[in-house]
Design an enzyme around this catalytic site. Structure first.
Site, PDB file in Angstrom:
ATOM      1  N   GLU A 291      45.877  48.654  40.517  1.00 41.05           N
ATOM      2  CA  GLU A 291      44.731  48.141  41.268  1.00 41.05           C
ATOM      3  C   GLU A 291      43.709  47.489  40.336  1.00 41.05           C
ATOM      4  O   GLU A 291      43.082  46.485  40.697  1.00 41.05           O
ATOM      5  CB  GLU A 291      44.079  49.262  42.079  1.00 41.05           C
ATOM      6  CG  GLU A 291      44.976  49.852  43.164  1.00 41.05           C
ATOM      7  CD  GLU A 291      45.612  48.798  44.062  1.00 41.05           C
ATOM      8  OE1 GLU A 291      44.968  47.756  44.333  1.00 41.05           O
ATOM      9  OE2 GLU A 291      46.768  48.998  44.480  1.00 41.05           O
TER      10      GLU A 291
ATOM     11  N   HIS B 135      44.472  43.947  39.628  1.00 39.29           N
ATOM     12  CA  HIS B 135      43.947  42.967  40.584  1.00 39.29           C
ATOM     13  C   HIS B 135      42.500  42.590  40.238  1.00 39.29           C
ATOM     14  O   HIS B 135      42.104  41.426  40.391  1.00 39.29           O
ATOM     15  CB  HIS B 135      44.001  43.531  42.005  1.00 39.29           C
ATOM     16  CG  HIS B 135      45.378  43.600  42.574  1.00 39.29           C
ATOM     17  ND1 HIS B 135      46.249  42.534  42.557  1.00 39.29           N
ATOM     18  CD2 HIS B 135      46.045  44.621  43.185  1.00 39.29           C
ATOM     19  CE1 HIS B 135      47.385  42.871  43.133  1.00 39.29           C
ATOM     20  NE2 HIS B 135      47.294  44.134  43.516  1.00 39.29           N
TER      21      HIS B 135
END
Length: 226
Positions: A100, A103
């Site tokens: 994550e 990202h």
């Protein structure tokens, strides 16, 4: 007697792949959720460490409900991790948390595929909501242009799914690289994290195959009703 729409046969392989991909990520995540890292870091700890290393001190990390619901919200600039990942010290938890953050770094660096993906969000949202309604209405009323509009809108959803692939694979590659370079995971731990992230990536591959199969089905139905 029951009527079976022959165009449904187009979807069967994709449905089987999707079921396998979902079962694979669940079993892989569960397996490596029981293998704890030597570092003892939680998913939240790892996420914070990587964010700070990239100077992203202003990005908060929040806990969210559900399982495997982890995501980065670029609009609110917040990373949300599921409880298992947020508090977990397993290889799976650390791998997902790092993914994550991958990202976040993509957004920071202006990674081109994620820019394209974000630009497609509005039309993909409209497409997923309106395409089937317009398509079915067009079939029911025998209005071919309406059918074609539905197909074009659904095609935008398919394109969105395709563009998502490099975004997800790149985030996973970034995650593995940073976990290894910073010594957060070592040896077999890296291999385990890579397996978890690869299994997660396969769910996106399955989504693309399903979307393309559905598009082919729409085209087959249109041609059958011409």
């Amino acid at each position: 007697m029951f009527y079976v729409d022959s165009t449904m046969l187009i979807l069967i392989p994709a449905m089987l792949i999707a079921l396998w991909a979902q079962a694979n990520i669940t079993s892989t995540f569960n397996r490596y959720s029981k293998m704890y890292s030597r570092s003892g870091y939680t998913g939240k700890d790892v996420a914070r460490m990587i964010l700070d290393a990239y100077g992203l001190y202003d990005i908060p990390i929040e806990m969210t409900g559900g399982k495997l619901t982890d995501h980065y919200d670029p609009q609110r600039r917040v990373v949300r991790l599921s409880r298992d990942v947020y508090t977990g010290t397993s290889i799976a938890s650390i791998g997902v948390a790092a993914h994550e953050i991958g990202h976040v770094i993509q957004h920071k660096e202006g990674y081109l595929p994620i820019k394209i993906r974000n630009s497609l969000v509005p039309v993909a949202t409209i497409g997923s909501n309106a395409s089937w309604f317009l398509f079915i209405l067009g079939i029911f009323l025998s209005i071919t242009p309406l059918v074609n509009i539905g197909i074009v809108l659904f095609s935008a959803t398919v394109l969105f799914q395709i563009v998502t692939l490099p975004v997800e694979f790149n985030a996973s590659n970034r995650a593995v690289a940073v976990l290894e370079s910073k010594g957060i995971l070592v040896g077999d731990e890296i291999k385990g994290a890579r397996k978890v992230l690869n299994a997660a990536a396969l769910t996106y591959v399955a989504a693309v195959i399903t979307a393309i199969s559905q598009l082919l089905r729409l085209l087959a139905i249109r041609d059958r009703n011409d």
